[in-house]
Enzyme design. Sequence first.
Site, PDB file in Angstrom:
ATOM      1  N   ASP A  36      -2.905   4.661  23.673  1.00  0.00           N
ATOM      2  CA  ASP A  36      -2.463   5.264  22.420  1.00  0.00           C
ATOM      3  C   ASP A  36      -1.360   4.421  21.798  1.00  0.00           C
ATOM      4  O   ASP A  36      -0.394   4.046  22.462  1.00  0.00           O
ATOM      5  CB  ASP A  36      -1.956   6.682  22.672  1.00  0.00           C
ATOM      6  CG  ASP A  36      -1.882   7.491  21.401  1.00  0.00           C
ATOM      7  OD1 ASP A  36      -1.084   7.119  20.511  1.00  0.00           O
ATOM      8  OD2 ASP A  36      -2.619   8.494  21.285  1.00  0.00           O
ATOM      9  N   LEU A  37      -1.509   4.143  20.523  1.00  0.00           N
ATOM     10  CA  LEU A  37      -0.524   3.347  19.796  1.00  0.00           C
ATOM     11  C   LEU A  37       0.850   4.010  19.788  1.00  0.00           C
ATOM     12  O   LEU A  37       1.875   3.328  19.735  1.00  0.00           O
ATOM     13  CB  LEU A  37      -1.009   3.136  18.358  1.00  0.00           C
ATOM     14  CG  LEU A  37      -0.348   2.023  17.551  1.00  0.00           C
ATOM     15  CD1 LEU A  37      -0.565   0.679  18.225  1.00  0.00           C
ATOM     16  CD2 LEU A  37      -0.899   2.012  16.131  1.00  0.00           C
ATOM     17  N   GLY A  66      -8.097  16.566  -8.561  1.00  0.00           N
ATOM     18  CA  GLY A  66      -7.510  15.262  -8.281  1.00  0.00           C
ATOM     19  C   GLY A  66      -8.481  14.105  -8.256  1.00  0.00           C
ATOM     20  O   GLY A  66      -8.071  12.974  -7.991  1.00  0.00           O
ATOM     21  N   ILE A  85     -14.366   0.320  10.799  1.00  0.00           N
ATOM     22  CA  ILE A  85     -14.044  -1.010  10.273  1.00  0.00           C
ATOM     23  C   ILE A  85     -13.574  -1.927  11.394  1.00  0.00           C
ATOM     24  O   ILE A  85     -13.983  -3.088  11.484  1.00  0.00           O
ATOM     25  CB  ILE A  85     -12.998  -0.912   9.154  1.00  0.00           C
ATOM     26  CG1 ILE A  85     -13.550  -0.088   7.982  1.00  0.00           C
ATOM     27  CG2 ILE A  85     -12.594  -2.298   8.672  1.00  0.00           C
ATOM     28  CD1 ILE A  85     -12.544   0.218   6.904  1.00  0.00           C
ATOM     29  N   TYR A 142      -1.729  10.743   2.986  1.00  0.00           N
ATOM     30  CA  TYR A 142      -2.429   9.565   3.511  1.00  0.00           C
ATOM     31  C   TYR A 142      -1.986   8.304   2.773  1.00  0.00           C
ATOM     32  O   TYR A 142      -1.552   7.317   3.387  1.00  0.00           O
ATOM     33  CB  TYR A 142      -3.935   9.753   3.391  1.00  0.00           C
ATOM     34  CG  TYR A 142      -4.708   8.476   3.629  1.00  0.00           C
ATOM     35  CD1 TYR A 142      -4.592   7.779   4.830  1.00  0.00           C
ATOM     36  CD2 TYR A 142      -5.552   7.941   2.642  1.00  0.00           C
ATOM     37  CE1 TYR A 142      -5.289   6.595   5.048  1.00  0.00           C
ATOM     38  CE2 TYR A 142      -6.257   6.761   2.854  1.00  0.00           C
ATOM     39  CZ  TYR A 142      -6.111   6.099   4.046  1.00  0.00           C
ATOM     40  OH  TYR A 142      -6.794   4.927   4.265  1.00  0.00           O
ATOM     41  N   PHE A 184     -19.875  16.386  -7.061  1.00  0.00           N
ATOM     42  CA  PHE A 184     -18.738  17.165  -7.558  1.00  0.00           C
ATOM     43  C   PHE A 184     -18.356  16.718  -8.974  1.00  0.00           C
ATOM     44  O   PHE A 184     -17.501  15.867  -9.167  1.00  0.00           O
ATOM     45  CB  PHE A 184     -17.554  17.033  -6.599  1.00  0.00           C
ATOM     46  CG  PHE A 184     -17.849  17.583  -5.233  1.00  0.00           C
ATOM     47  CD1 PHE A 184     -17.881  18.950  -5.009  1.00  0.00           C
ATOM     48  CD2 PHE A 184     -18.137  16.726  -4.177  1.00  0.00           C
ATOM     49  CE1 PHE A 184     -18.172  19.463  -3.757  1.00  0.00           C
ATOM     50  CE2 PHE A 184     -18.430  17.229  -2.915  1.00  0.00           C
ATOM     51  CZ  PHE A 184     -18.451  18.599  -2.713  1.00  0.00           C
ATOM     52  N   THR A 218      -4.923   0.724   1.916  1.00  0.00           N
ATOM     53  CA  THR A 218      -5.864   1.496   1.109  1.00  0.00           C
ATOM     54  C   THR A 218      -5.455   1.485  -0.354  1.00  0.00           C
ATOM     55  O   THR A 218      -4.256   1.423  -0.678  1.00  0.00           O
ATOM     56  CB  THR A 218      -5.913   2.958   1.596  1.00  0.00           C
ATOM     57  OG1 THR A 218      -6.686   3.741   0.673  1.00  0.00           O
ATOM     58  CG2 THR A 218      -4.524   3.568   1.679  1.00  0.00           C
ATOM     59  N   ASP A 247      -7.452   1.202  21.791  1.00  0.00           N
ATOM     60  CA  ASP A 247      -7.943   2.357  21.023  1.00  0.00           C
ATOM     61  C   ASP A 247      -7.894   3.587  21.921  1.00  0.00           C
ATOM     62  O   ASP A 247      -8.219   3.506  23.105  1.00  0.00           O
ATOM     63  CB  ASP A 247      -9.387   2.103  20.561  1.00  0.00           C
ATOM     64  CG  ASP A 247      -9.804   2.983  19.392  1.00  0.00           C
ATOM     65  OD1 ASP A 247      -9.800   4.227  19.550  1.00  0.00           O
ATOM     66  OD2 ASP A 247     -10.141   2.440  18.320  1.00  0.00           O
TER      67      ASP A 247
END
Length: 323
Positions: A49-50, A283, A11, A139, A206, A115, A29
């Site tokens: 690296d962040l 789930g 993205i 997550y 699934f 998200t 990145d």
Amino acid sequence: MILVVGGAGYIGSHVVKELVETEEVVVLDNLSTGHREAVDSRAIFVKGDLGNVDDVLMVFRSYPIKAVMHFAAYSLVGESVMDPLKYYQNNVASTITLLKVMMKFKVKKFIFSSTAATYGIPDVKLIDETSATTPINPYGRSKLMVEQILGDLAASDGLKYVVLRYFNAAGAHASARIGESHDPETHLIPIVLQQLLGKREKISVFGADYDTPDGTCIRDYIHVTDLAHAHILALQALVAGKKSTEVYNLGNGHGYSVKEVIETCEKVTGVKANVEIADRRAGDPARLVASADKIFSELGWKAERNLEKIIADAWKWHRNQEY
């Protein structure tokens, strides 16, 4: 100058490709999941690296950053369950490192790629921004934690931010120069297209006995270029002072079933898929679809590209790849 962390990822790279048309862009990145070649040549690329404060400080000392866009998160639900500390370290702790540096340099504009996993499994037909946030995996929890941190920073330090929550980014840039490339690949559309290219033996569906019109799960798919445009609109609203603290869903409003996705892939490509019906996954809710009415009414954004366009652009990109 706009800093895009995670700008070499799927993205992030699409956002950068659109953003460089109007802004100077620097990408940070670590290339753990991103691809250097995906970063538009007009952007400045910094490998770092962040979670390493020296890397982040170097960028802010070297460039006049006025706003930050954040895509540098791990995003595999299953992996987050197996290794939650990896997700809390990268998605939460590393973001705190970034925010500390932003506050030090008085950079107060932030676009956060979140998200719909923050909602968990809501029992509503269309998920809007007022739906309860009850994530069911590390997550989703890691993303919600950052959202809460942003709210606290807005109150304490005047941070101005927009959070964008979405489900399934899909498709590829119309030029076919960048597209979706994960290892391992877990997303439905690239999995189907890889099977149609002969790179996979079969496609596993699934569960085909859900309470949906065709028995398969329904999900929200949005063209990655539409997502990129939403992020840029959000940035413009922040820079113009029209928004200060806001959360928006990005969705198409009706969703597509697994069978619809497979059938549309077959239609676009002219190739018949080899499909196997497998057991349900634990789930998996029957339907997850987001309402995007709020961002349409406030920023004028809506998903412009339909499922066929998503798949056609993805197919064009996948056929150009060497597997």
